[in-house]
Design an enzyme around this catalytic site. Structure first.
Site, PDB file in Angstrom:
ATOM      1  N   SER A   1      46.522  -1.454 -19.762  1.00 11.53           N
ATOM      2  CA  SER A   1      48.209  -1.174 -19.613  1.00 11.53           C
ATOM      3  C   SER A   1      48.682  -1.733 -18.300  1.00 11.53           C
ATOM      4  O   SER A   1      47.821  -1.952 -17.243  1.00 11.53           O
ATOM      5  CB  SER A   1      48.270   0.377 -19.473  1.00 11.53           C
ATOM      6  N   LYS A   2      49.750  -1.485 -17.920  1.00 16.08           N
ATOM      7  CA  LYS A   2      50.613  -2.223 -16.845  1.00 16.08           C
ATOM      8  C   LYS A   2      49.892  -1.433 -15.489  1.00 16.08           C
ATOM      9  O   LYS A   2      49.654  -1.845 -14.464  1.00 16.08           O
ATOM     10  CB  LYS A   2      51.928  -1.884 -16.849  1.00 16.08           C
ATOM     11  N   ARG A   3      49.957  -0.119 -15.493  1.00 18.19           N
ATOM     12  CA  ARG A   3      49.571   0.753 -14.582  1.00 18.19           C
ATOM     13  C   ARG A   3      48.085   0.350 -14.044  1.00 18.19           C
ATOM     14  O   ARG A   3      47.793   0.279 -12.831  1.00 18.19           O
ATOM     15  CB  ARG A   3      49.451   2.046 -15.077  1.00 18.19           C
TER      16      ARG A   3
ATOM     17  N   GLY B   1      46.751  -2.743 -14.412  1.00 21.00           N
ATOM     18  CA  GLY B   1      46.486  -3.929 -13.918  1.00 21.00           C
ATOM     19  C   GLY B   1      47.078  -5.113 -14.540  1.00 21.00           C
ATOM     20  O   GLY B   1      46.836  -6.283 -14.418  1.00 21.00           O
TER      21      GLY B   1
END
Ligand code: GLU
Length: 485
Positions: free
Chosen positions: A260-262, A264
């Site tokens: 996920s973006k959070r 990385g």
């Protein structure tokens, strides 16, 4: 001749997963003496992002992944294409896809479908309610004579063209990473190939283009594996030899969930802006699902080309570990020469320091920072003396009285040192001799000297800083310290 391609859809910016797909396709082609192509798959007009293609090209260029053919550059606001099998941008190839879609319909391997979105939604709802696999029920194929369908399409009635997928038997292929993979044909949907807006879907365009562009190896993310039976069926209908397929393992967060973006999954240009070196990011990304089978961890792009093979790509998901990326970055920062480090850091200083000044000061902090963007803060003292408390000047075994005594003497001594001796090694020698001559302890002199020069309790050593600041600025800073005490 081995030919691979990276075929991103510009529905966003280039992310780490895309960089890995591009890298592996590039490495495989180069390792085999083949060609690597970049093709832009921009047929999804709803999700199209205007500067997506530019971002993808810039990010690949930055990373050093240069295509031999296809969309090779972005210059003066224009995409530059190279090669005799173009155009390499799918939106410029619509007539080609239309021709092949019509050919499939003529041969009875695809059909017009006039179903409304409402009917399709109802069908899906019912299938879901009955816990059946969702998919098109071949309503138009079964209920409409072929000539009527063709006539209605010719008369301009809104329709799509669907793949006629056999509903018995299975499709098997040998994935170069996973081995044999089998799909039950009855579970494969009659995929839309040509949309009502005249654009192909990914499935038709990818097959037509991989064939016409003579791609020998399709290397792509695991999320495409369930599309492969549709693609193979198209190859069969067209009578074309399919390429080899290699599906890369998913990228995972540390807790094994999808990246996920959070955690990385960040755009490549953001890593670039944060001051990750391309060497570090490439090396890190190469290891997301591949390893050489030896202890060696640091690889240049050329070394990766030599070592890379699909046999060494793992089947299981690859965990994205930011600490590992940080480790790689520190390693590569250590390897840069002072001049290179200064050159790559200069933009982060926004004009506060010249390249010549940077060459001298960046080495002071290179061991301490993880990314280049940390350098301006770490080296802020070199640009301007920070505010600090006079207590900072007191060495842990010393006292303010001692500072009041020693610092003026040191000031006097340093004033007498010639400009041409104002460098790290001479200063170190001269001050060292002076300390001994006066029977001072090192700490009682070097600590206040260092704090006076840097204004910080933690900083590089006094002689390095003195050299970088030069004599005038160094003396001015020591005067400031004298005034404080
Ligand atoms: N356009 C697809 C994507 O965005 C390409 C998939 C493939 O490589 O076949 O990932």
């Amino acid at each position: 001749m081995i030919r691979t391609r990276f075929a991103p859809s510009p529905t966003g910016y280039l992310h780490v997963g895309g960089l890995r797909t591009a890298l592996y396709s590039y490495l495989f082609a180069k390792n085999q003496g083949g060609k690597f192509l970049l093709r832009i798959e921009d047929t999804d007009r709803e999700r199209f992002v205007a500067d997506g293609t530019q971002n993808i090209i810039n990010s690949l260029q930055w990373a050093g992944i240069v295509p031999d053919e296809g969309v090779v550059n972005f210059k003066l606001d224009k995409l530059v294409q190279k090669g005799d099998k173009g155009p390499y941008i799918q939106s410029e190839r619509l007539d080609i896809y239309k021709k092949f879609a019509d050919e499939l319909v003529e041969a009875g391997n695809a059909y017009h479908c006039f179903c409304t979105p409402e009917r399709l939604q109802e069908l899906r709802d019912t299938q879901q309610k009955n816990k059946q696999p969702t998919g098109y029920d071949q309503h138009c194929l079964k209920t409409m004579p072929i000539d009527e369908a063709k006539k209605r399409a010719r008369d301009g009635e809104k329709n799509v063209i669907r793949l006629k997928m056999p509903k018995t038997g299975e499709t098997v292929f040998n994935d170069l990473i996973r081995g044999p993979v089998t799909f039950q044909n009855k579970l494969v949907d009659d995929q839309v190939l040509l949309k009502s807006d005249g654009y192909p879907t990914y499935h038709l365009a990818v097959v037509v283009d991989d064939h016409l562009m003579e791609i020998t190896h399709v290397i792509r993310g695991e999320e495409w594996i369930s599309s492969t039976p549709k693609h193979l069926q198209l190859y069969k209908y067209f009578g074309w030899k399919p390429p080899e397929f290699a599906h890369l393992p998913l990228l995972l967060n540390a807790d094994k969930s999808k990246l996920s973006k959070r955690q990385g999954d960040v755009a490549v240009h953001e890593y670039m802006q944060k001051g990750y070196l391309k060497e570090a990011l490439i090396n890190f990304v190469a290891f997301l699902g591949w390893n050489p089978g030896t202890e060696q961890e640091l690889f240049t792009l050329d070394e990766l080309v030599k070592e890379f093979s699909l046999e060494k790509v793992n089947k299981t998901g690859a965990v994205f570990n930011i600490d590992k990326l940080n480790w790689f970055n520190k390693e590569y920062i250590k390897k840069l020469s002072d001049a290179e480090l200064a050159g790559r850091s200069i933009n982060y200083f926004r004009g506060a320091l010249s390249l010549e000044q940077l060459k001298k000061i960046v080495p002071l902090e290179r061991e301490r920072v993880t990314t280049l963007s940390e350098l301006p803060a770490a080296l802020a003292f070199a640009v301007r003396l920070p505010e600090y408390e006079k207590e900072f000047l007191i060495w842990k075994k010393g006292s303010i009285e001692e500072v009041r005594k020693i610092l003026p003497e040191l000031h006097k001594f340093l004033s007498g040192i010639a400009e041409k001796k104002w460098n790290k090694s001479d200063l170190e020698k001269l001050v060292g001799e002076w300390v001994i001559k006066n029977s001072y302890s090192n700490g009682s002199v070097l600590w206040p000297m260092r704090v006076a020069l840097s204004g910080q309790q933690n900083s590089p050593g006094p002689f390095e800083i003195a050299e970088v600041l030069g004599k005038d600025e160094s003396m001015a800073r020591i005067t400031t310290a004298l005034q404080k005490v």
